[in-house]
Motif scaffolding. Sequence first.
Motif, short mmCIF file in Angstrom:
data_model
loop_
_atom_site.label_atom_id
_atom_site.label_comp_id
_atom_site.label_asym_id
_atom_site.label_seq_id
_atom_site.Cartn_x
_atom_site.Cartn_y
_atom_site.Cartn_z
N UNK A 143 8.73 6.75 6.39
CA UNK A 143 8.39 5.55 7.16
C UNK A 143 6.94 5.57 7.63
N UNK A 144 6.28 6.74 7.57
CA UNK A 144 4.90 6.86 8.04
C UNK A 144 3.88 6.42 7.01
N UNK A 145 4.37 6.05 5.82
CA UNK A 145 3.49 5.61 4.74
C UNK A 145 3.96 4.24 4.28
N UNK A 146 3.00 3.47 3.79
CA UNK A 146 3.32 2.13 3.29
C UNK A 146 3.21 2.25 1.78
N UNK A 147 4.36 2.43 1.16
CA UNK A 147 4.41 2.77 -0.26
C UNK A 147 3.97 1.57 -1.10
N UNK A 148 3.36 1.83 -2.26
CA UNK A 148 2.84 0.70 -3.04
C UNK A 148 3.91 -0.31 -3.44
N UNK A 149 5.13 0.17 -3.66
CA UNK A 149 6.21 -0.78 -3.98
C UNK A 149 6.50 -1.70 -2.80
N UNK A 150 6.51 -1.14 -1.61
CA UNK A 150 6.72 -1.95 -0.41
C UNK A 150 5.57 -2.92 -0.18
N UNK A 151 4.37 -2.48 -0.51
CA UNK A 151 3.20 -3.36 -0.34
C UNK A 151 3.32 -4.59 -1.26
N UNK A 152 3.78 -4.35 -2.50
CA UNK A 152 3.95 -5.48 -3.43
C UNK A 152 5.02 -6.44 -2.91
#
Length: 210
Positions: free
Chosen positions: A47-56
């Motif tokens: 949860x501490x990272x904003x994963x590239x899939x979530x960003x898309x």
Amino acid sequence: MSRAVILRHTVTSRAHLTPELALRLITPACPLWRAGGDQLPFPDPYWGFYWPGGQATARYILDNPGMAKNRRILDVGCGCGAGAIAAAKMKAESVLANDIDPFALTATNINASLNAVSVATTSANLIGTRVDCDTLLVGDMFYDEQFAETLFEWLLGLKGVTVLIGDPGRHALTARRRAALTLLARYTLPPDSCLENRGFLDTTLWKLNN
Ligand SMILES: C[S@@+](CC[C@H](N)C(=O)[O-])C[C@H]1O[C@@H](n2cnc3c(N)ncnc32)[C@H](O)[C@@H]1O
């Protein structure tokens, strides 16, 4: 308690694909960025990272208001909660953020407040269960083949639900699985996100053909 720990170990960041969302994240500015696994005050903080899939996923929702407006949204594996928060900002009828890590749900609530929205949360394992939603968000969940098999079979069975999958090209989103999807968007990741995501330069958004 977990709220204070999360706030202590994260900073507010907008250095990602959805700068209109402020998110508490573990960035290179945080001492924890360089910490070993045994120094973490919580289980692995996905949860501490904003994963590239979530960003898309979040970028697509913010750019396509019809995807969320007046719809019941479920964000499975919500992590920092960006997908759910994007949907709430775009006037979803209801938003349920789901993650089996309770820290992720606390982080999601912190981030929702930062962005002046509220979302419901659940830590139940919903994969394989009947869910009641119009649109289901899956941000960066194809990092493990065995898990992907269970996840994808479940998604294929969700008739009548719009399933959006954000993914930067992880190995478990195989050609066989991609054949059941339509590519809706491709985004270039901003430089900070490339650093945090170890080499991915872009990320994509797919819709399940169901
Ligand atoms: C790679 S992170 C992605 C987080 C977020 N969607 C994003 O893209 O930034 C995967 C997340 O899935 C969660 N997760 C793993 N298995 C899960 C399950 N069965 N149900 C719900 N969440 C799960 C993890 O706790 C983690 O937060």
